[in-house]
Design an enzyme around this catalytic site. Structure first.
Site, PDB file in Angstrom:
ATOM      1  N   SER A 150       0.851  -1.185   0.000  1.00 44.40           N
ATOM      2  CA  SER A 150       0.000   0.000   0.000  1.00 44.40           C
ATOM      3  C   SER A 150       0.885   1.232   0.000  1.00 44.40           C
ATOM      4  CB  SER A 150      -0.880   0.005   1.257  1.00 44.40           C
ATOM      5  OG  SER A 150      -1.519   1.247   1.439  1.00 44.40           O
ATOM      6  N   TYR A 186      -1.945  -1.092  10.356  1.00 39.49           N
ATOM      7  CA  TYR A 186      -2.029  -1.464   8.948  1.00 39.49           C
ATOM      8  C   TYR A 186      -0.736  -1.099   8.220  1.00 39.49           C
ATOM      9  CZ  TYR A 186      -3.615  -1.458   4.072  1.00 39.49           C
ATOM     10  OH  TYR A 186      -3.721  -1.680   2.714  1.00 39.49           O
TER      11      TYR A 186
END
Length: 289
Positions: A138, A151
């Site tokens: 990401s 995350y």
């Protein structure tokens, strides 16, 4: 016909990728949890879409599930040309309020899950002297944001693992690379879990208001006209898979990069240059069979 394994194929990037690769004459092993249960409709849709798609039951968070699934795929296919580690979950919220158990859950799926599948395919890829592993991280794994601490940490772990593995595998002909999506309108938000330490959340009323405003802004942005669509990630996977062995970039940003592209541009030469200190420059080039 080349064989590709795509994890997390029940929705989002994985679902779209299974269809796109099937359209381009790949034999697709689309893995997901509970294909005979909660994801039975997705299984039927994919297998009806193309005879090139076979759905396989696999939970990347469980050792035995990965072992059984990958062994069955290798037994049937004979070899795996491409592994796309796409499965992942996401938590958003106040960092202090997430429990150790929740952090473990994220790492188990997003990081350990990639280790499990990678270790399952590497023996046959190394034997063949070729193969491609694409690990999805990401933009938040390169440029860190508030409310995405656990995350981002899980994705940063995959970044480090993949980069080191890429060097180690260079002499084998196997490539490991990264795709770094920005925000997209997928159902990743469906994997959100609220902070377990609710007593801590209560002590952060001002920060909670900031988080709520941020999520509203993100929701508006994702629904705005002309915002990048999830198919771009599937197309990036395919483009990388089709590139000649040894020519693929280590990192590819897709969509809104949030500065990850600039970080990559600045740091990749430094990262690769660090091998000079160990006199291991030869690990920068993939051996071509």
């Amino acid at each position: 016909m080349k064989n590709v394994v795509i994890t997390g194929s029940s929705n989002g990037f994985g679902y779209l990728s299974a269809q796109l690769f099937a359209d381009n004459a790949y034999k697709v092993y689309a893995t997901m949890r509970n294909p005979e249960g909660s994801n039975s409709e997705k299984k039927q849709e994919l297998e009806k879409y193309s005879s090139n798609i076979k759905v396989v039951n696999m939970d990347v968070a469980e050792d035995e599930s990965v072992k059984v699934a990958m062994n069955s795929i290798i037994k049937e296919a004979g070899t795996i040309d491409v592994l796309i580690n796409n499965a992942g979950i996401m938590h958003m919220g106040i960092a202090e309020a997430f429990s150790i158990e929740q952090a473990n859950q994220l790492m188990n799926v997003n990081y350990y899950g990639i280790i499990r599948t990678t270790q399952a395919v590497l023996p046959i890829m190394r034997k063949e002297g070729k193969g491609l592993i694409i690990n999805t991280t990401s933009a938040y794994g390169r440029v860190f944001a508030p409310f995405a601490a656990t995350y981002g940490a899980s994705k940063a772990a995959v970044e480090a693992y993949t980069q080191s593995l890429k060097y180690e595998l260079a002499t084998t002909g196997v490539e490991t690379i990264l795709v770094e999506p920005g925000p997209f309108a997928t159902n990743l938000a469906g994997s959100f879990s609220p902070e377990a330490r609710t007593e801590i959340v209560g002590e952060y009323s001002e920060l909670q208001a900031i988080f709520g405003g941020m999520m509203e802004e993100v929701a508006t942005l994702l629904q705005s006209e002309g915002f990048p669509q999830p198919n771009l990630v599937a197309e990036a996977y395919l483009k990388l898979a089709e590139m000649p062995q040894g020519s693929r970039p280590t990192r590819t940003t897709v969509g809104l990069p949030l500065g990850a592209d600039k970080v990559n541009e600045l740091t990749q030469p430094i990262q690769d240059g660090s091998l000079q200190a160990y006199k291991m420059d030869y690990l920068l080039e993939t051996k071509i069979k």
